[in-house]
Design a protein around this motif. Structure first.
Motif, PDB file in Angstrom:
ATOM      1  N   VAL A   1       3.615  -2.101  -9.137  1.00 25.95           N
ATOM      2  CA  VAL A   1       2.588  -0.976  -9.015  1.00 25.95           C
ATOM      3  C   VAL A   1       1.363  -1.078  -9.837  1.00 25.95           C
ATOM      4  O   VAL A   1       1.269  -1.666 -10.995  1.00 25.95           O
ATOM      5  CB  VAL A   1       3.264   0.220  -9.579  1.00 25.95           C
ATOM      6  CG1 VAL A   1       2.254   1.701  -9.477  1.00 25.95           C
ATOM      7  CG2 VAL A   1       4.613   0.619  -9.092  1.00 25.95           C
ATOM      8  N   TYR A   2       0.206  -1.225  -9.150  1.00 24.93           N
ATOM      9  CA  TYR A   2      -0.958  -1.625  -9.676  1.00 24.93           C
ATOM     10  C   TYR A   2      -1.690  -0.494 -10.411  1.00 24.93           C
ATOM     11  O   TYR A   2      -1.776   0.746  -9.883  1.00 24.93           O
ATOM     12  CB  TYR A   2      -1.986  -2.031  -8.627  1.00 24.93           C
ATOM     13  CG  TYR A   2      -1.537  -3.514  -8.077  1.00 24.93           C
ATOM     14  CD1 TYR A   2      -1.836  -4.643  -8.749  1.00 24.93           C
ATOM     15  CD2 TYR A   2      -0.936  -3.471  -6.627  1.00 24.93           C
ATOM     16  CE1 TYR A   2      -1.232  -6.019  -8.048  1.00 24.93           C
ATOM     17  CE2 TYR A   2      -0.355  -4.732  -6.472  1.00 24.93           C
ATOM     18  CZ  TYR A   2      -0.844  -5.857  -7.007  1.00 24.93           C
ATOM     19  OH  TYR A   2      -0.317  -7.100  -6.498  1.00 24.93           O
ATOM     20  N   GLU A   3      -2.026  -0.618 -11.826  1.00 21.19           N
ATOM     21  CA  GLU A   3      -2.772   0.488 -12.422  1.00 21.19           C
ATOM     22  C   GLU A   3      -4.292   0.761 -11.791  1.00 21.19           C
ATOM     23  O   GLU A   3      -4.855  -0.343 -11.781  1.00 21.19           O
ATOM     24  CB  GLU A   3      -2.904   0.028 -13.785  1.00 21.19           C
ATOM     25  CG  GLU A   3      -1.731   0.371 -14.805  1.00 21.19           C
ATOM     26  CD  GLU A   3      -1.302   1.640 -14.672  1.00 21.19           C
ATOM     27  OE1 GLU A   3      -2.164   2.664 -15.258  1.00 21.19           O
ATOM     28  OE2 GLU A   3      -0.308   2.140 -14.178  1.00 21.19           O
TER      29      GLU A   3
ATOM     30  N   GLN B   1      -0.655   7.287   0.655  1.00 21.54           N
ATOM     31  CA  GLN B   1      -1.785   6.867  -0.220  1.00 21.54           C
ATOM     32  C   GLN B   1      -2.415   8.476  -0.383  1.00 21.54           C
ATOM     33  O   GLN B   1      -2.925   8.710  -1.410  1.00 21.54           O
ATOM     34  CB  GLN B   1      -2.470   6.123   0.199  1.00 21.54           C
ATOM     35  CG  GLN B   1      -1.914   4.556   0.282  1.00 21.54           C
ATOM     36  CD  GLN B   1      -1.437   4.499   1.668  1.00 21.54           C
ATOM     37  OE1 GLN B   1      -0.551   5.030   2.291  1.00 21.54           O
ATOM     38  NE2 GLN B   1      -2.010   3.166   2.309  1.00 21.54           N
TER      39      GLN B   1
ATOM     40  N   SER C   1       8.092  -3.488  -2.910  1.00 24.35           N
ATOM     41  CA  SER C   1       6.728  -3.229  -2.438  1.00 24.35           C
ATOM     42  C   SER C   1       5.749  -3.565  -3.508  1.00 24.35           C
ATOM     43  O   SER C   1       5.956  -3.652  -4.303  1.00 24.35           O
ATOM     44  CB  SER C   1       6.693  -1.477  -2.148  1.00 24.35           C
ATOM     45  OG  SER C   1       7.042  -0.755  -3.403  1.00 24.35           O
TER      46      SER C   1
ATOM     47  N   ASN D   1       0.859  -1.235  -0.181  1.00 20.74           N
ATOM     48  CA  ASN D   1      -0.182   0.227   0.167  1.00 20.74           C
ATOM     49  C   ASN D   1       0.881   1.154   0.025  1.00 20.74           C
ATOM     50  O   ASN D   1       0.493   2.227  -0.454  1.00 20.74           O
ATOM     51  CB  ASN D   1      -1.118  -0.008   1.157  1.00 20.74           C
ATOM     52  CG  ASN D   1      -2.171  -0.996   0.972  1.00 20.74           C
ATOM     53  OD1 ASN D   1      -2.563  -1.205  -0.195  1.00 20.74           O
ATOM     54  ND2 ASN D   1      -2.665  -1.342   2.001  1.00 20.74           N
TER      55      ASN D   1
ATOM     56  N   ARG E   1      -0.525  11.111  -2.297  1.00 24.29           N
ATOM     57  CA  ARG E   1      -0.440  11.082  -3.596  1.00 24.29           C
ATOM     58  C   ARG E   1      -1.787  11.188  -4.473  1.00 24.29           C
ATOM     59  O   ARG E   1      -2.027  11.801  -5.451  1.00 24.29           O
ATOM     60  CB  ARG E   1       0.171   9.616  -3.624  1.00 24.29           C
ATOM     61  CG  ARG E   1       1.689   9.667  -3.605  1.00 24.29           C
ATOM     62  CD  ARG E   1       2.506   8.158  -3.616  1.00 24.29           C
ATOM     63  NE  ARG E   1       3.696   8.439  -3.651  1.00 24.29           N
ATOM     64  CZ  ARG E   1       4.464   7.588  -3.580  1.00 24.29           C
ATOM     65  NH1 ARG E   1       4.248   6.401  -3.771  1.00 24.29           N
ATOM     66  NH2 ARG E   1       5.940   7.407  -3.561  1.00 24.29           N
TER      67      ARG E   1
ATOM     68  N   SER F   1       9.446  -4.548  -7.485  1.00 19.91           N
ATOM     69  CA  SER F   1       8.355  -4.063  -6.803  1.00 19.91           C
ATOM     70  C   SER F   1       7.244  -3.776  -7.919  1.00 19.91           C
ATOM     71  O   SER F   1       7.414  -3.991  -9.229  1.00 19.91           O
ATOM     72  CB  SER F   1       8.419  -2.447  -6.550  1.00 19.91           C
ATOM     73  OG  SER F   1       9.517  -2.507  -5.539  1.00 19.91           O
TER      74      SER F   1
ATOM     75  N   ILE G   1       2.253  -1.512  -4.630  1.00 25.14           N
ATOM     76  CA  ILE G   1       1.443  -0.217  -4.184  1.00 25.14           C
ATOM     77  C   ILE G   1       0.430  -0.236  -5.328  1.00 25.14           C
ATOM     78  O   ILE G   1       0.600  -0.446  -6.466  1.00 25.14           O
ATOM     79  CB  ILE G   1       2.405   1.011  -3.850  1.00 25.14           C
ATOM     80  CG1 ILE G   1       3.116   1.226  -5.065  1.00 25.14           C
ATOM     81  CG2 ILE G   1       2.979   0.811  -2.702  1.00 25.14           C
ATOM     82  CD1 ILE G   1       3.821   2.511  -5.023  1.00 25.14           C
ATOM     83  N   MET G   2      -0.409   0.902  -5.220  1.00 28.30           N
ATOM     84  CA  MET G   2      -1.574   1.224  -6.219  1.00 28.30           C
ATOM     85  C   MET G   2      -0.766   2.620  -6.797  1.00 28.30           C
ATOM     86  O   MET G   2       0.037   3.298  -6.146  1.00 28.30           O
ATOM     87  CB  MET G   2      -2.624   1.734  -5.754  1.00 28.30           C
ATOM     88  CG  MET G   2      -3.797   0.664  -5.327  1.00 28.30           C
ATOM     89  SD  MET G   2      -4.514   0.230  -6.823  1.00 28.30           S
ATOM     90  CE  MET G   2      -5.633   1.525  -6.926  1.00 28.30           C
ATOM     91  N   ASP G   3      -0.895   2.963  -7.956  1.00 25.39           N
ATOM     92  CA  ASP G   3      -0.556   4.173  -8.517  1.00 25.39           C
ATOM     93  C   ASP G   3      -1.551   5.230  -7.973  1.00 25.39           C
ATOM     94  O   ASP G   3      -2.646   5.493  -8.779  1.00 25.39           O
ATOM     95  CB  ASP G   3      -0.392   4.272 -10.072  1.00 25.39           C
ATOM     96  CG  ASP G   3       0.083   5.410 -10.717  1.00 25.39           C
ATOM     97  OD1 ASP G   3      -0.174   6.701 -10.002  1.00 25.39           O
ATOM     98  OD2 ASP G   3       0.498   5.189 -11.843  1.00 25.39           O
ATOM     99  N   ASP G   4      -1.508   5.734  -6.711  1.00 27.30           N
ATOM    100  CA  ASP G   4      -2.393   6.413  -5.946  1.00 27.30           C
ATOM    101  C   ASP G   4      -2.449   7.913  -6.848  1.00 27.30           C
ATOM    102  O   ASP G   4      -3.627   8.424  -6.820  1.00 27.30           O
ATOM    103  CB  ASP G   4      -2.301   6.484  -4.605  1.00 27.30           C
ATOM    104  CG  ASP G   4      -2.560   5.118  -4.005  1.00 27.30           C
ATOM    105  OD1 ASP G   4      -3.704   4.927  -4.059  1.00 27.30           O
ATOM    106  OD2 ASP G   4      -1.791   4.608  -3.265  1.00 27.30           O
TER     107      ASP G   4
END
Length: 371
Positions: A348-350, A214, A180, A170, A217, A346, A182-185
């Motif tokens: 990073v979720y779209e 989060q 990590s 996260n 961002r 790492s 994480i989301m691309d917040d």
């Protein structure tokens, strides 16, 4: 109140766990500890004696007291355990993340030890001390108050010194540059605002958490969307709040803005779906309706997004999949330690916008009232 010797014992133990005392390093003498803690020599000896009997320290007659080499204990530890540290355990999206990780870890023969910080750095420190005491194989951690410099960095560095791999979910502590998921917040915040701008909304409230990466961002994306669409942003429409204020400030500040009958905002972007539920109640108390009077966009596409008769437009979070992939990543680090960072990267979720009933397109006459 804890006995004085226990306070001394915990202080020394914390210094070992955060790496301030390294293996075979001589600790302060009894005389120095007496002066440091302003206690009797008997108190110091009682604290030292227990730490020696528990394997944290060892004595050399005539030389002093030294920090034990705990890495040998870890290397010969037979249990396979993974610690999972999240800000919350049973709330919101966290059960989905935890269950996803547990499925993978259980299938691979690992026990799971759960810790919750409640987004409090003191509780994070306690969790990390417990983790280092229990000699786990690896750690999946969600950072606490990740938008600030973290006072517990030494504990993570000590995990590295002990060759205990960890991954973060996260968010992450930038100082550590950890692996990590994480989301691309920033992009998610941009998409939430852009959706409303494309529907003709120009007077939009943005409510964001300030003590998590989060939140900062998502707010950055929100601001960027306004700039790139050439829409001036009213600074009073930005509401930020800390974890300790999440049940008070957002609702109070939103109510004030909605009471401005002549210039009432037409839409709201919320930090997450949990907050969107709170704001829905504020809107109802003002005698307003969603989406007829106010459009709302949430974040995370949690069960809250469909918990009321109003189904919220929201940004999708991977939830269970994040937990599963975090588990796979930490297992890979454990079982392939040599050159592990070269083999694992790492993630990073779209973000993905899920459009439901909580937003609507403004008619031309409504758009004119915002200009």
């Amino acid at each position: 109140m804890a006995p004085k010797y226990k306070n001394v014992k915990q202080h020394i133990k914390s210094k070992i766990l955060d790496g301030s005392y390294r293996a075979h390093q001589k600790i302060n003498s009894e005389y120095e500890l007496v002066n440091q803690f302003n206690v009797s020599r008997h108190t110091i000896r009682q604290a030292i004696g227990e730490l020696v009997s528990e394997g944290w320290l060892y004595r050399e007659h005539g030389v002093g007291t030294f920090c034990a080499d705990r890495s040998k204990l870890i290397q010969h530890h037979s249990r396979k355990s993974i610690a999972i540290v999240t800000t919350y355990l049973s709330d919101y999206i966290f059960p989905h993340i935890i269950r996803g990780a547990e499925r993978i870890l259980s299938d691979r023969g690992y026990n799971v030890i759960l810790f919750s910080t409640n987004n409090d750095v003191g509780k994070e420190r306690t969790a990390l001390e417990n983790i280092l005491s229990q000699q786990v194989e690896g750690v999946i951690a969600e950072p606490t108050q990740s938008s600030f410099t973290n006072p517990n960095i030494n504990y993570y560095l000590n995990l590295e010194n002990l060759q205990i791999p960890y991954v973060m979910i996260n968010a992450y502590y930038e100082e550590l540059e950890p692996l990590s998921l994480i989301m691309d917040d920033e992009k998610g915040g941009y998409m939430a605002a852009e959706h409303l701008l494309d529907l003709g909304h120009k007077d939009i409230i943005g409510i964001f958490k300030s003590d998590d990466l989060q939140g900062t961002r998502r707010m950055k994306g929100f601001l960027k969307a306004h700039r790139q669409h050439g829409i001036s942003l009213d600074p009073t429409n930005i509401i930020t709040y800390a974890t300790s204020e999440k049940f008070t400030k957002p609702a109070q500040e939103t109510a004030k803005l909605l009471q401005q009958k002549t210039s009432r905002p037409s839409a709201i972007v919320c930090y997450n779906d949990e907050l969107a539920i709170q704001i829905l109640e504020v809107i109802r108390k003002q005698g307003l309706k969603v989406p007829e009077d106010i459009s709302i966009v949430g974040y995370d596409d949690s069960h809250f997004a469909e918990a009321t008769e109003i189904k919220f437009t929201s940004i999708k979070h991977p939830k269970s999949r994040m937990g599963e992939m975090a588990a796979e990543m930490v297992i890979d680090l454990i079982e392939n330690k040599p050159g592990r960072k070269k083999e694992t990267g790492s993630i990073v979720y779209e973000p993905e916008l899920v459009v439901r009933q909580s937003t609507r397109k403004l008619e031309s006459e409504e758009m004119n009232t915002q200009t």
